[in-house]
Design an enzyme around this catalytic site. Structure first.
Site, mmCIF file in Angstrom:
data_model
loop_
_atom_site.group_PDB
_atom_site.id
_atom_site.type_symbol
_atom_site.label_atom_id
_atom_site.label_comp_id
_atom_site.label_asym_id
_atom_site.label_seq_id
_atom_site.Cartn_x
_atom_site.Cartn_y
_atom_site.Cartn_z
ATOM 1 N N PRO A 1 0.817 -1.219 0.000
ATOM 2 C CA PRO A 1 0.000 0.000 0.000
ATOM 3 C C PRO A 1 0.858 1.279 0.000
ATOM 4 O O PRO A 1 0.491 2.269 -0.611
ATOM 5 C CB PRO A 1 -0.811 -0.117 1.298
ATOM 6 N N SER B 1 6.848 1.977 -6.750
ATOM 7 C CA SER B 1 8.104 2.189 -7.477
ATOM 8 C C SER B 1 9.318 2.113 -6.543
ATOM 9 O O SER B 1 10.367 1.600 -6.919
ATOM 10 C CB SER B 1 8.086 3.561 -8.152
ATOM 11 N N ARG C 1 9.667 -7.459 -18.479
ATOM 12 C CA ARG C 1 9.393 -6.185 -19.167
ATOM 13 C C ARG C 1 9.231 -6.361 -20.682
ATOM 14 O O ARG C 1 8.323 -5.763 -21.265
ATOM 15 C CB ARG C 1 10.448 -5.136 -18.812
ATOM 16 N N ARG D 1 -16.070 5.483 -42.425
ATOM 17 C CA ARG D 1 -16.786 6.685 -42.022
ATOM 18 C C ARG D 1 -16.475 7.842 -42.967
ATOM 19 O O ARG D 1 -15.320 8.092 -43.298
ATOM 20 C CB ARG D 1 -16.350 7.042 -40.590
ATOM 21 N N THR E 1 -16.815 12.010 -43.801
ATOM 22 C CA THR E 1 -17.161 13.366 -43.357
ATOM 23 C C THR E 1 -16.848 14.312 -44.505
ATOM 24 O O THR E 1 -15.902 14.079 -45.268
ATOM 25 C CB THR E 1 -16.325 13.822 -42.137
ATOM 26 N N THR F 1 18.852 -5.067 -19.532
ATOM 27 C CA THR F 1 18.115 -4.146 -18.653
ATOM 28 C C THR F 1 17.806 -2.816 -19.345
ATOM 29 O O THR F 1 16.670 -2.340 -19.302
ATOM 30 C CB THR F 1 18.922 -3.881 -17.359
ATOM 31 N N GLY G 1 -17.197 10.837 -31.376
ATOM 32 C CA GLY G 1 -18.185 10.513 -30.335
ATOM 33 C C GLY G 1 -18.369 9.013 -30.170
ATOM 34 O O GLY G 1 -18.521 8.515 -29.055
ATOM 35 N N GLU H 1 4.813 -3.097 -13.752
ATOM 36 C CA GLU H 1 6.152 -3.552 -14.171
ATOM 37 C C GLU H 1 7.160 -2.411 -14.269
ATOM 38 O O GLU H 1 8.049 -2.430 -15.098
ATOM 39 C CB GLU H 1 6.083 -4.257 -15.537
ATOM 40 N N GLN I 1 8.116 6.430 -15.669
ATOM 41 C CA GLN I 1 9.129 7.286 -15.039
ATOM 42 C C GLN I 1 10.289 6.433 -14.517
ATOM 43 O O GLN I 1 11.450 6.804 -14.672
ATOM 44 C CB GLN I 1 8.486 8.087 -13.891
#
Lengths: 248, 380
Positions: B128, B132, B243, B268, B270, B313, B340, B363, B367
């Site tokens: 909790p 990170s 990863r 579609r 337009t 890594t 929409g 994972e 950042q």
């Protein structure tokens, strides 16, 4: 029971195909190739029959070395071994059936299971020719197959409904779309398939005259479908059917 | 693998995973997204086909697939539904520490059963108040005779409700920072293990995420992975393997979002022409395609380095960061292409946007990946 299943390497039915600039064929460079879906149904059926009655499933393909990939997929589904007849020149149905006849004479299968047709050229002839050459009975377009002793009972989809045939073994049976749903080749199956044998034979070694009797001369796309028209009433519709479509 | 060409085997793996994703996962994806139920039917089928646990070494009953093989499969599963893919793949995350650090006996005991029956296991590191910042965990294991006594709480544990054992990181020396951490295998059915409620998340709803509480849980010393103090290194080593996998699932999601955007932009109309005839739309989709491709190449590189037993890594951090951030942007742009309709649950892309967000978080957040990359750039 020994079952020989034929598998053809064909262009992916989901691929967008192009005609070669010469117009004499379909461009296959860069196009995804798959096993003919009707042949996968044949592989599945062969596996089910062998699971029930015991025996062996041998997969055969005629084509260039790349066709080994499609044999490998059938082996990954569970077939026991493969035979690849190498031939990279044009072949017609007659030529393919001649080569398959030679394989069948060597393998002596109880049943030859084949897709009813290949989805690339839709010729629907090889199985019928092969049965004739071997002097085997044939039942095409099966949607149900059961084997008892020396007799195959095959329900086949005919125009008016389901026709049931009894065929003595050895025989040629071709599969229709609704016969079964092919299993996935599982990951362990794919791994095991790497170790299963594929026997390569050269078509030339059979000493047959494989010169095609049929030659593809020209390919073109079907004309683009025209947009439909909405007519205001039945009178106009009838008039158009008479004067424009000329079908009345 | 500089040729970027997959082997015939890998093409077959991809074909199987793709067919499975198309026929089994996608058909159920909306249902499990809506209900949040555990997709046990799909998982069972995936297990039968060998799509689960395939990376377990052959000597312990697995298929011994490589990292690149795994990444190829994972992209397809992610293309199907990343919620279900996470439920399928969470096993790997808990198994990999055992594969990289377990003794032969531990591998036999904890990995081999996965070959014959469909089990779940879960990776329990986050708490909790420590995500990170792994070294800030507070779960404590105290050695008493031939047992460790475990106390603490874990949070956001994927698969927790269905797992038969957990990989748990705990402190064996409170004052030694990340060097005071040890890794344990903790079976679920022992006294003192309490599983929390299923958390309701924004996306990847098919995946089961819960808290776990450990109260005076006694675990035998043979459940310690490696030595006391090895925990942090083991957990980090596992990330080198997981990863690339997680990034591959993000590539699958991004590709799915792009494909939806392409077909919608063709259909579609337009201002009298298909959407894609407007540069604003077609450029968005062109960016999607380049980023999907670039993400995939990073994933493949990070995985194939592992297969060559080289350190990955840094490249895994590139892959995870780029694939996660790209997936989020591509899914967001796909919603934009749909307008929409994209905001509506009857259309497929809003789910992808919800599902994508977690890729920038679990994972190792985007950042944290940058921290890893920057640390490497400025090292020495």
């Amino acid at each position: 029971m020994k079952i020989l299943v034929t598998v053809k390497r064909v262009t992916d039915y989901e691929a967008r195909l192009k005609i070669k600039p010469s117009g004499e064929g379909i461009e296959t460079d860069g196009v995804n190739m798959i096993a003919n879906p009707f042949d996968e149904i044949a592989v599945e059926e062969a596996l089910r029959l062998v699971e029930k009655h015991g025996g062996e499933v041998c997969v055969v393909s005629v084509g260039a070395t790349e066709a080994a990939t499609q044999i490998r997929s059938a082996l990954a589904m569970g077939a026991d071994r493969g035979v690849l007849v190498l031939h990279d020149q044009p072949l017609d149905c007659s030529g393919i059936s001649l080569l398959l006849e030679q394989v069948a004479l060597q393998e002596k299968p109880d049943i030859i299971l084949m897709g009813k047709q290949a989805v690339d050229d839709d010729s629907h002839q090889v199985a019928e020719m092969l049965a004739e050459r071997l002097g085997f009975g044939q039942a095409t377009q099966a949607n149900k197959i059961s084997i008892e002793g020396n007799l195959a009972t095959v329900a086949r989809e005919a125009d008016g409904g389901i026709e049931t045939l009894g065929v003595q073994l050895p025989c040629v049976i071709t599969t229709d779309l609704r016969l079964n749903t092919p299993r996935y080749a599982s990951l362990p199956g794919i791994m095991k398939a790497k170790k299963k044998p594929i026997d390569e034979k050269k078509a030339a070694d059979f000493g047959l005259d494989l010169t095609p009797k049929v030659r593809m001369t020209h390919f073109e796309f079907p004309p683009k479908k025209q947009a439909g028209q909405i007519v205001p009433d039945v009178t106009t519709l009838l008039a158009k059917l008479r004067t424009e479509a000329k079908v009345l | 693998m500089i040729g970027f060409e997959l082997s015939e085997d890998q093409k077959q793996l991809r074909h199987l995973a793709h067919e499975f994703a198309k026929d089994e996962i996608r058909k159920k994806a909306a249902h499990y997204d809506e209900t949040g139920d555990w997709p046990s039917d799909v998982l069972g089928k995936a297990f039968e086909l060998g799509l689960v646990n395939a990376h377990i070494p052959t000597e312990y009953g697995g298929l011994g697939l490589g990292a690149l093989d795994g990444a190829i499969i994972e992209e397809e599963l992610g293309w199907g539904c990343t919620g279900i893919a996470t439920a399928i793949t969470a096993n790997s995350l808990a198994q990999i520490p055992v594969i990289v650090a377990g003794s032969d006996e531990q591998k036999r005991k904890w990995l081999a059963p996965f070959a014959s029956e469909h089990h779940i296991c879960a990776y329990a590191v986050t708490e909790p108040s420590a995500g990170s910042d792994v070294a800030a965990i507070q779960t404590i294991a105290v050695k008493k005779g031939d047992k460790y006594v475990l106390n603490g709480q874990k949070m956001w544990i994927t698969g927790a409700g269905h797992a038969s054992w957990y990989f748990v990181l705990a402190k064996t020396d409170k004052d030694a920072g990340h060097k005071g951490m040890s890794a344990f295998i903790v079976p679920k059915n022992i006294p003192g293990v309490t599983i929390g409620k299923k958390e309701r998340n924004m996306g990847q709803c098919a995946s089961d995420t819960r808290g776990i509480t450990f109260e005076d849980v006694e675990i035998p010393v043979e459940n310690l992975l490696g030595k006391e103090g090895d925990g942090f290194v083991i957990a980090m080593k596992a990330f080198d393997h997981t990863r690339p996998l997680v990034a591959a699932a993000a590539v699958g999601l991004a590709r799915a979002a792009m494909e939806h955007a392409i077909s919608y932009a063709k259909e579609r109309k337009t201002f009298g022409k298909p959407l894609w005839h407007h540069e604003g739309i077609s450029f968005m989709i062109a960016d999607m395609a380049s980023d999907v491709e670039a993400s995939r190449l990073l994933v493949w590189k990070s995985a194939s380095l592992l297969d060559q037993k080289k350190k990955n890594t840094l490249v895994a951090a590139y892959a995870k960061r780029f694939a996660a951030d790209s997936a989020m942007r591509i899914a967001t742009d796909a919603v934009q292409v749909f307008g929409g309709n994209g905001f509506n649950r009857e259309y497929p892309v809003e789910k992808l946007m919800r599902d994508a967000k977690i890729f920038q978080i679990y994972e190792g957040t985007s950042q944290i990946q940058r921290v890893i990359i920057a640390r490497e750039l400025f090292a020495g």
